[in-house]
Design an enzyme around this catalytic site. Structure first.
Site, short mmCIF file in Angstrom:
data_model
loop_
_atom_site.label_atom_id
_atom_site.label_comp_id
_atom_site.label_asym_id
_atom_site.label_seq_id
_atom_site.Cartn_x
_atom_site.Cartn_y
_atom_site.Cartn_z
N HIS A 22 -30.87 -90.63 36.53
CA HIS A 22 -29.78 -89.66 36.77
C HIS A 22 -28.80 -90.03 35.68
CE1 HIS A 22 -30.87 -89.38 41.39
NE2 HIS A 22 -30.99 -88.31 40.85
N LYS A 46 -31.72 -83.81 55.54
CA LYS A 46 -32.53 -84.93 54.66
C LYS A 46 -32.54 -86.14 55.17
CE LYS A 46 -33.55 -82.88 50.19
NZ LYS A 46 -33.51 -83.20 48.68
N ARG A 95 -38.54 -83.84 35.14
CA ARG A 95 -39.41 -85.04 34.72
C ARG A 95 -40.84 -84.64 34.50
NH1 ARG A 95 -37.34 -87.65 40.04
NH2 ARG A 95 -37.05 -85.39 40.43
N SER A 133 -35.16 -91.40 43.49
CA SER A 133 -34.74 -92.34 44.46
C SER A 133 -35.77 -92.60 45.49
CB SER A 133 -33.47 -91.33 45.06
OG SER A 133 -32.66 -90.96 44.11
P1 ADP Z 1 -32.44 -83.38 44.72
O1 ADP Z 1 -32.43 -83.51 46.26
O2 ADP Z 1 -31.58 -82.07 44.36
O3 ADP Z 1 -33.80 -82.90 44.00
P2 ADP Z 1 -32.07 -85.73 43.25
O4 ADP Z 1 -30.82 -86.63 43.48
O5 ADP Z 1 -33.25 -86.10 43.55
O6 ADP Z 1 -31.46 -84.60 44.17
O7 ADP Z 1 -32.29 -85.04 41.84
C1 ADP Z 1 -31.20 -84.37 41.34
C2 ADP Z 1 -31.67 -83.74 39.87
O8 ADP Z 1 -31.78 -84.88 39.00
C3 ADP Z 1 -32.85 -82.82 39.77
O9 ADP Z 1 -32.74 -81.88 38.90
C4 ADP Z 1 -33.81 -84.00 39.48
O10 ADP Z 1 -35.03 -83.18 38.74
C5 ADP Z 1 -32.92 -84.93 38.56
N1 ADP Z 1 -33.65 -86.12 38.34
C6 ADP Z 1 -33.95 -87.04 39.20
N2 ADP Z 1 -34.43 -88.21 38.80
C7 ADP Z 1 -34.51 -87.91 37.42
C8 ADP Z 1 -34.86 -88.75 36.41
N3 ADP Z 1 -35.40 -90.10 36.54
N4 ADP Z 1 -34.76 -88.18 35.03
C9 ADP Z 1 -34.32 -87.26 34.79
N5 ADP Z 1 -34.03 -86.21 36.02
C10 ADP Z 1 -34.02 -86.77 37.22
#
Ligand code: ADP
Length: 167
Positions: A22, A46, A95, A133
């Protein structure tokens, strides 16, 4: 749309917790736009590990280094929230192919709801493309090492929350 200074991007997500994947996206986006607002979706369904307030604290700690990045939370329609904040962009990360399949209908729906707001996608950094996460929480639960996957302050909080509860 309210008057705003420069180009504002909203980076919405769960951030439960923030990972270095992130953070890499936030840093890269902060160079492309005038302002980035990292916005945690308040979603009761969630069952997150950290409360919205805890997640905001963790984000606040790590985005201090970036003067044009701020943290917020929202509920309701993302595009309405983005419009209220004067944003013209929504940032999401890709990803693997599965992210694309999940993101495409959301981006198209958001465009239909508010065509003036553009969803922009950044490809994950190659060192971070495997980090989520969910996986970080699973690894720590099973006793694995997560250093280098999340910011150090987040690692401490994760250990306290997941391993501390077992002690
Ligand atoms: P959500 O529940 O909205 O998917 P996340 O916190 O899991 O929330 O992810 C938020 C955004 O960040 C999403 O677009 C996800 O694809 C992106 N994301 C999560 N992890 C990574 C990573 N390691 N590298 C790039 N983008 C990521």
């Amino acid at each position: 749309m309210p008057k705003q200074e420069g180009r504002v991007a909203i980076y919405p997500g769960s951030f439960d917790p923030i990972t270095l994947g992130h953070l890499d996206l936030i840093e890269r986006c902060s160079k492309l736009t005038d302002k980035v607002i990292v916005a945690i979706l308040r979603n009761e369904d969630k069952q997150p590990l950290f409360t919205v307030e805890e997640r905001m604290e963790m984000l606040d700690e790590v985005i201090r280094a970036y003067p044009n990045v701020s943290v917020d939370s929202f509920d309701g329609l993302l595009v309405d929230y983005a419009s209220e904040r004067g944003a013209t962009m929504i940032l999401r990360g890709i990803r693997a192919l599965t992210d694309y399949e999940y993101e495409l209908p959301m981006a198209l729906m958001n465009r239909r709801l508010r065509p003036e707001i553009e969803t922009i996608f950044l490809m994950a950094g190659e060192a971070y493309a495997f980090i989520s996460s969910r996986l970080v929480k699973e690894v720590i639960r099973l006793g694995g090492n997560i250093s280098g996957l999340v910011p150090p302050t987040v690692e401490v909080r994760l250990k306290n929350r997941i391993l501390g509860e077992r002690a």
